[in-house]
Design an enzyme around this catalytic site. Sequence first.
Site, PDB file in Angstrom:
ATOM      1  N   ASP A   1      41.202  47.935  55.180  1.00 54.30           N
ATOM      2  CA  ASP A   1      41.175  49.397  55.283  1.00 54.30           C
ATOM      3  C   ASP A   1      41.962  49.982  54.112  1.00 54.30           C
ATOM      4  O   ASP A   1      42.438  49.237  53.245  1.00 54.30           O
ATOM      5  CB  ASP A   1      41.732  49.868  56.649  1.00 54.30           C
TER       6      ASP A   1
ATOM      7  N   GLU B   1      33.022  56.871  57.818  1.00 51.95           N
ATOM      8  CA  GLU B   1      33.946  57.794  57.151  1.00 51.95           C
ATOM      9  C   GLU B   1      34.050  57.564  55.640  1.00 51.95           C
ATOM     10  O   GLU B   1      35.118  57.246  55.136  1.00 51.95           O
ATOM     11  CB  GLU B   1      35.335  57.675  57.802  1.00 51.95           C
TER      12      GLU B   1
ATOM     13  N   HIS C   1      36.925  53.526  53.351  1.00 48.97           N
ATOM     14  CA  HIS C   1      38.122  52.807  53.816  1.00 48.97           C
ATOM     15  C   HIS C   1      38.417  51.620  52.891  1.00 48.97           C
ATOM     16  O   HIS C   1      38.691  50.506  53.349  1.00 48.97           O
ATOM     17  CB  HIS C   1      37.941  52.335  55.266  1.00 48.97           C
TER      18      HIS C   1
HETATM   19  C1  TNX Z   1      38.171  56.637  63.309  1.00 48.03           C
HETATM   20  S1  TNX Z   1      36.274  54.673  64.579  1.00 48.03           S
HETATM   21  C2  TNX Z   1      38.078  55.513  62.521  1.00 48.03           C
HETATM   22  C3  TNX Z   1      39.288  54.713  62.231  1.00 48.03           C
HETATM   23  C4  TNX Z   1      40.518  55.334  62.852  1.00 48.03           C
HETATM   24  C5  TNX Z   1      40.174  55.808  64.240  1.00 48.03           C
HETATM   25  C6  TNX Z   1      41.339  56.315  65.034  1.00 48.03           C
HETATM   26  C7  TNX Z   1      36.008  54.490  63.072  1.00 48.03           C
HETATM   27  C8  TNX Z   1      34.795  53.811  62.753  1.00 48.03           C
HETATM   28  N1  TNX Z   1      36.869  54.970  62.145  1.00 48.03           N
HETATM   29  O1  TNX Z   1      39.433  54.535  60.854  1.00 48.03           O
HETATM   30  O2  TNX Z   1      41.519  54.386  62.879  1.00 48.03           O
HETATM   31  O3  TNX Z   1      39.203  56.837  64.145  1.00 48.03           O
HETATM   32  O4  TNX Z   1      41.003  56.529  66.369  1.00 48.03           O
END
Ligand code: TNX
Length: 531
Positions: free
Chosen positions: A190, A326, A263
């Site tokens: 990450d 994301e 990430h």
């Molecule tokens: C979203 S769930 C994210 C993570 C975070 C999380 C915290 C997802 C695919 N991505 O990077 O840690 O929310 O709840």
Amino acid sequence: KLIALFILLLVLVNCKDSSIQTIQPQIIPIPEVVELSDSFFTINNSTGIAYDNSFKVSPQFLKDFIKSGSRINLKDGKEIQFIRDENLGLEAYVLTVSKEGITIKASTDQGAFYGVQTLRQLMPVGLENGTFSGKEISVEALTVKDEPQFLYRGIHLDVARHMFSVEFIKKYIDALAMLKMNTFHWHLTDDQGWRIEIKKYPRLQEVSAYRNATLVGHYSDQPHQFDGKRYGGYYTQEEVKDIVQYAKERFVTVIPEIEMPGHAQAAIAAYPELGCKDEPVEVATKWGVFEEIYCPNPKTFAFLEGVLDEVLDLFPSKYIHIGGDEAPKTRWKNCEHCQALINKEGLKDEHHLQSYFITKMEAYLNSKGRQIIGWDEILEGGLAPNATVMSWRGTSGAVEAARLGHNVVMTPTSHCYFDYYQSENDNEPLAIGGFLPLEKVYGFNPIPEELSTEESKYVLGAQGNIWTEYIPTEKHLEYMAFPRMLALSEVVWSNPKNKNYKDFVSRSENFHQRLDALDINYANHLYEIEG
Ligand code: TNX
């Protein structure tokens, strides 16, 4: 003679009394069928065990459990038998305890392993940590017929935001296996850290594995506080192999996640040419979503293939998780190479470029005989042809993917995010936000109601996710995971017709003793039942 007979009678009555301390079935996840008989079987030093070579792990697990727990050594013999029954499903078992002995029928070693996990829960908790001091173990007579509802029964762990020891990961896998879960999704990379050794790219170990400070508890409206210490580490390939093997011996598949294209800031910190700016960035020290994502250039693809080559050697899993969530497209919008690629490939926009990226990585992994799994953002701009979707932003991604004929795994934040608050108590430790009480987890139905029976076949199962931004220690992690993991195990294993929250609560409270014996922490204040 009369006196001798009287003494013998007394002894017999006492024996019976002590044997009455059998454990009432309090099994989690609740089995399909449990039929009690009014009797018991006693395991002691003269008890024997028999199995043919269709079984290996499961009888060994039982022998080790009994030996380490009670110092009773099972001999060769026939009181406890493992019997192959081809008619049973791959993960099914039938456990029978009578006063003559114990049989576990299954068509596979894995099915028998689940029979052993049920049998384990019928034995005193003192066996879990060797505090059992009896000379024999009484097991209540019964028949259990059991099999899971879902093929995919998973728990995830983010080791990037905070890292956990190898020993602890094994303890976590033990807990999954005890609850008949079969998948461990290991979130290894990450923005804030890269945690798997990749020999081809040493800077991942030197640079990406460490960040300069750890952000301690902040909400967006509060000032950031840093502890000022360099934080990090990584799992060596030897450690990874050890964990994968350990999991295999408990019928847990480890799915590694290598995040792309987002990430990825920790990797870009080590190799700036993987980003679109080709400028130095640092391993992230805050939580959130970052704009530094992999640039879809030849260097990035070569790098990711190099990484995956080593990952594939370590993980035999059918699925490799490629992330996909994301990934802000800011950099791609301002990058000449990206825009040229969009034109050349006739793509509509940056979302389609992400789809191009994922499809390319899928083709690589498919060529090595593996399948990809990705967060539901991989639907945007077109789903890669063979991808499985992990649906986290609600269930609409799952519905869309299933209708396209793709497999899905359900992890909606609404029911599966164990990093969310579990109660409204003022003294709950700081969490990322969200509210996911135990009862809500318990009530989860992994099949979205919009899906037809035909479409719902694409739902492989569900998974609990534990992101660790606000979870720095092992005890805190366990506190977030339990008892919610117990509830999830019934969601994925148990027949809905056997589920009842009130009954679960009583079994779950009883299960605390087992968790105590295993030194597993849990939240112990969540059990009020309204109404
Ligand atoms: C979203 S769930 C994210 C993570 C975070 C999380 C915290 C997802 C695919 N991505 O990077 O840690 O929310 O709840």
